[in-house]
Motif scaffolding. Structure first.
Motif, PDB file in Angstrom:
ATOM      1  N   PRO A 162       0.635  42.215 -26.764  1.00  0.00           N
ATOM      2  CA  PRO A 162       1.883  41.945 -26.810  1.00  0.00           C
ATOM      3  C   PRO A 162       2.823  40.866 -26.318  1.00  0.00           C
ATOM      4  CG  PRO A 162       1.258  44.121 -26.574  1.00  0.00           C
ATOM      5  CD  PRO A 162       0.098  43.358 -26.519  1.00  0.00           C
ATOM      6  N   LYS A 163       3.489  40.044 -26.761  1.00  0.00           N
ATOM      7  CA  LYS A 163       4.306  38.844 -26.364  1.00  0.00           C
ATOM      8  C   LYS A 163       5.076  39.400 -25.059  1.00  0.00           C
ATOM      9  CE  LYS A 163       7.430  35.206 -27.684  1.00  0.00           C
ATOM     10  NZ  LYS A 163       8.186  34.475 -28.699  1.00  0.00           N
ATOM     11  N   GLU A 164       5.380  40.532 -25.001  1.00  0.00           N
ATOM     12  CA  GLU A 164       6.172  40.904 -23.390  1.00  0.00           C
ATOM     13  C   GLU A 164       5.131  40.870 -22.302  1.00  0.00           C
ATOM     14  OE1 GLU A 164       5.387  44.537 -25.733  1.00  0.00           O
ATOM     15  OE2 GLU A 164       6.343  42.849 -26.375  1.00  0.00           O
ATOM     16  N   GLN A 165       3.802  40.896 -22.766  1.00  0.00           N
ATOM     17  CA  GLN A 165       2.704  40.928 -21.783  1.00  0.00           C
ATOM     18  C   GLN A 165       2.324  39.464 -21.311  1.00  0.00           C
ATOM     19  OE1 GLN A 165      -0.161  43.814 -22.320  1.00  0.00           O
ATOM     20  NE2 GLN A 165       1.434  45.411 -23.158  1.00  0.00           N
ATOM     21  N   TRP A 166       2.578  38.586 -22.100  1.00  0.00           N
ATOM     22  CA  TRP A 166       2.176  37.327 -21.992  1.00  0.00           C
ATOM     23  C   TRP A 166       2.338  36.768 -20.374  1.00  0.00           C
ATOM     24  CZ3 TRP A 166       3.580  34.602 -26.925  1.00  0.00           C
ATOM     25  CH2 TRP A 166       3.024  34.979 -27.985  1.00  0.00           C
ATOM     26  N   ASN A 167       1.473  36.328 -19.736  1.00  0.00           N
ATOM     27  CA  ASN A 167       1.553  35.794 -18.366  1.00  0.00           C
ATOM     28  C   ASN A 167       2.228  34.308 -18.493  1.00  0.00           C
ATOM     29  OD1 ASN A 167       1.375  34.605 -15.841  1.00  0.00           O
ATOM     30  ND2 ASN A 167      -0.442  36.029 -15.343  1.00  0.00           N
ATOM     31  N   LYS A 168       3.403  34.329 -17.907  1.00  0.00           N
ATOM     32  CA  LYS A 168       4.420  32.959 -18.200  1.00  0.00           C
ATOM     33  C   LYS A 168       3.675  31.891 -17.195  1.00  0.00           C
ATOM     34  CE  LYS A 168       7.312  34.715 -21.317  1.00  0.00           C
ATOM     35  NZ  LYS A 168       7.020  34.412 -22.739  1.00  0.00           N
ATOM     36  N   TRP A 169       3.268  32.207 -16.132  1.00  0.00           N
ATOM     37  CA  TRP A 169       2.737  31.259 -15.324  1.00  0.00           C
ATOM     38  C   TRP A 169       1.648  30.383 -16.068  1.00  0.00           C
ATOM     39  CZ3 TRP A 169      -1.531  29.909 -12.335  1.00  0.00           C
ATOM     40  CH2 TRP A 169      -1.105  28.783 -11.498  1.00  0.00           C
ATOM     41  N   PHE A 170       0.510  31.256 -16.338  1.00  0.00           N
ATOM     42  CA  PHE A 170      -0.641  30.787 -16.931  1.00  0.00           C
ATOM     43  C   PHE A 170      -0.484  29.951 -18.340  1.00  0.00           C
ATOM     44  CE2 PHE A 170      -3.161  33.754 -14.262  1.00  0.00           C
ATOM     45  CZ  PHE A 170      -3.893  32.875 -13.467  1.00  0.00           C
ATOM     46  N   ALA A 171       0.484  30.695 -19.083  1.00  0.00           N
ATOM     47  CA  ALA A 171       0.920  29.783 -20.081  1.00  0.00           C
ATOM     48  C   ALA A 171       1.175  28.410 -20.049  1.00  0.00           C
ATOM     49  CB  ALA A 171       2.013  30.701 -20.876  1.00  0.00           C
ATOM     50  N   ALA A 172       1.688  28.279 -18.933  1.00  0.00           N
ATOM     51  CA  ALA A 172       2.295  26.681 -18.446  1.00  0.00           C
ATOM     52  C   ALA A 172       0.880  25.881 -18.551  1.00  0.00           C
ATOM     53  CB  ALA A 172       2.984  26.699 -17.144  1.00  0.00           C
ATOM     54  N   PHE A 173      -0.169  26.159 -18.605  1.00  0.00           N
ATOM     55  CA  PHE A 173      -1.194  25.316 -18.900  1.00  0.00           C
ATOM     56  C   PHE A 173      -1.480  24.964 -20.263  1.00  0.00           C
ATOM     57  CE2 PHE A 173      -2.247  27.344 -14.631  1.00  0.00           C
ATOM     58  CZ  PHE A 173      -2.642  26.152 -14.094  1.00  0.00           C
ATOM     59  N   ASP A 174      -0.889  25.481 -21.341  1.00  0.00           N
ATOM     60  CA  ASP A 174      -1.264  25.353 -22.514  1.00  0.00           C
ATOM     61  C   ASP A 174       0.168  25.129 -23.269  1.00  0.00           C
ATOM     62  OD1 ASP A 174      -1.527  25.389 -25.414  1.00  0.00           O
ATOM     63  OD2 ASP A 174      -3.107  27.227 -25.103  1.00  0.00           O
ATOM     64  N   SER A 175       0.176  23.594 -23.721  1.00  0.00           N
ATOM     65  CA  SER A 175       1.392  23.068 -24.157  1.00  0.00           C
ATOM     66  C   SER A 175       1.859  23.532 -25.355  1.00  0.00           C
ATOM     67  CB  SER A 175       1.063  21.504 -24.192  1.00  0.00           C
ATOM     68  OG  SER A 175       0.395  20.973 -25.151  1.00  0.00           O
ATOM     69  N   TYR A 176       1.157  24.295 -26.118  1.00  0.00           N
ATOM     70  CA  TYR A 176       1.405  25.235 -27.342  1.00  0.00           C
ATOM     71  C   TYR A 176       2.155  26.409 -27.073  1.00  0.00           C
ATOM     72  CZ  TYR A 176      -2.148  21.839 -28.895  1.00  0.00           C
ATOM     73  OH  TYR A 176      -2.733  20.549 -29.355  1.00  0.00           O
ATOM     74  N   GLN A 177       2.287  26.831 -25.751  1.00  0.00           N
ATOM     75  CA  GLN A 177       3.239  27.894 -25.471  1.00  0.00           C
ATOM     76  C   GLN A 177       3.337  28.940 -26.344  1.00  0.00           C
ATOM     77  OE1 GLN A 177       4.904  27.480 -22.449  1.00  0.00           O
ATOM     78  NE2 GLN A 177       3.659  25.530 -22.399  1.00  0.00           N
ATOM     79  N   ARG A 178       2.082  29.394 -26.896  1.00  0.00           N
ATOM     80  CA  ARG A 178       2.178  30.900 -27.501  1.00  0.00           C
ATOM     81  C   ARG A 178       0.929  31.627 -27.388  1.00  0.00           C
ATOM     82  NH1 ARG A 178       0.123  29.774 -33.447  1.00  0.00           N
ATOM     83  NH2 ARG A 178      -0.486  31.564 -33.571  1.00  0.00           N
ATOM     84  N   GLY A 179       1.058  32.675 -26.713  1.00  0.00           N
ATOM     85  CA  GLY A 179      -0.114  33.584 -26.423  1.00  0.00           C
ATOM     86  C   GLY A 179      -0.536  33.832 -25.246  1.00  0.00           C
ATOM     87  N   GLN A 180      -1.323  34.854 -24.844  1.00  0.00           N
ATOM     88  CA  GLN A 180      -1.717  34.976 -23.538  1.00  0.00           C
ATOM     89  C   GLN A 180      -3.346  34.403 -23.289  1.00  0.00           C
ATOM     90  OE1 GLN A 180      -0.538  37.212 -21.090  1.00  0.00           O
ATOM     91  NE2 GLN A 180      -2.390  36.476 -20.172  1.00  0.00           N
ATOM     92  N   PRO A 181      -3.183  33.515 -22.087  1.00  0.00           N
ATOM     93  CA  PRO A 181      -4.257  32.794 -21.525  1.00  0.00           C
ATOM     94  C   PRO A 181      -5.371  33.709 -21.060  1.00  0.00           C
ATOM     95  CG  PRO A 181      -2.370  32.108 -20.524  1.00  0.00           C
ATOM     96  CD  PRO A 181      -1.926  32.886 -21.415  1.00  0.00           C
ATOM     97  N   HIS A 182      -6.361  33.264 -21.175  1.00  0.00           N
ATOM     98  CA  HIS A 182      -7.631  33.782 -20.131  1.00  0.00           C
ATOM     99  C   HIS A 182      -8.381  32.837 -19.796  1.00  0.00           C
ATOM    100  CE1 HIS A 182      -6.554  37.930 -22.048  1.00  0.00           C
ATOM    101  NE2 HIS A 182      -6.313  37.072 -23.158  1.00  0.00           N
ATOM    102  N   PHE A 183      -8.886  32.963 -18.295  1.00  0.00           N
ATOM    103  CA  PHE A 183      -9.706  31.860 -17.650  1.00  0.00           C
ATOM    104  C   PHE A 183     -11.011  32.693 -17.239  1.00  0.00           C
ATOM    105  CE2 PHE A 183      -5.306  30.282 -17.520  1.00  0.00           C
ATOM    106  CZ  PHE A 183      -5.616  29.023 -17.816  1.00  0.00           C
ATOM    107  N   PHE A 184     -12.019  31.852 -16.868  1.00  0.00           N
ATOM    108  CA  PHE A 184     -13.292  32.648 -16.448  1.00  0.00           C
ATOM    109  C   PHE A 184     -14.054  31.582 -16.055  1.00  0.00           C
ATOM    110  CE2 PHE A 184     -13.867  32.410 -21.283  1.00  0.00           C
ATOM    111  CZ  PHE A 184     -15.071  32.004 -21.382  1.00  0.00           C
ATOM    112  N   PRO A 185     -14.959  31.620 -15.187  1.00  0.00           N
ATOM    113  CA  PRO A 185     -15.885  30.555 -14.678  1.00  0.00           C
ATOM    114  C   PRO A 185     -16.873  30.124 -15.487  1.00  0.00           C
ATOM    115  CG  PRO A 185     -16.040  32.540 -13.334  1.00  0.00           C
ATOM    116  CD  PRO A 185     -15.132  32.987 -14.574  1.00  0.00           C
ATOM    117  N   GLY A 186     -17.096  28.916 -15.690  1.00  0.00           N
ATOM    118  CA  GLY A 186     -18.074  28.165 -16.519  1.00  0.00           C
ATOM    119  C   GLY A 186     -19.430  28.482 -16.140  1.00  0.00           C
TER     120      GLY A 186
END
Length: 101
Positions: A40-64
């Motif tokens: 849900p949009k209200e749960q999107w993490n705004k700080w991590f969203a800054a890493f994606d210039s498309y600015q929509r959705g919840q980002p997820h990061f994990f080690p490669g």
């Protein structure tokens, strides 16, 4: 105290994944990334969203530390599109031309 499991058991539908990538590159993947719109949009993490210039959705990061070529192949097989990651050069060129990076 250490839990028996780390992370969560969240699952997302592939058609809700709007982007994915590898930083700094596919050949040297320190961090893997995907972004989904099922959370849900209200749960999107705004700080991590800054890493994606498309600015929509919840980002997820994990080690490669996974087989990133298999990860990429599976995303492609399921129709997940990968958007280009803006670089300093592309942003500068876009500003000059008046386009969005």
């Amino acid at each position: 105290w250490f839990p028996n499991e780390l992370g969560t058991r969240n699952r997302w539908k592939y058609d809700k994944i709007v982007n994915y990538g590898f930083f700094p590159s596919l050949d040297f993947p320190v961090i893997c990334y995907f972004k989904e719109t099922e959370t849900p949009k209200e749960q999107w993490n705004k700080w991590f969203a800054a890493f994606d210039s498309y600015q929509r959705g919840q980002p997820h990061f994990f080690p490669g530390i996974c087989n990133v070529y298999e990860f990429k192949e599976q995303m492609e097989l399921r129709g997940v599109k990968r958007k280009p990651i803006p670089t300093f050069k592309s942003v500068k060129e876009a500003k000059k031309s008046g386009k969005k990076p």
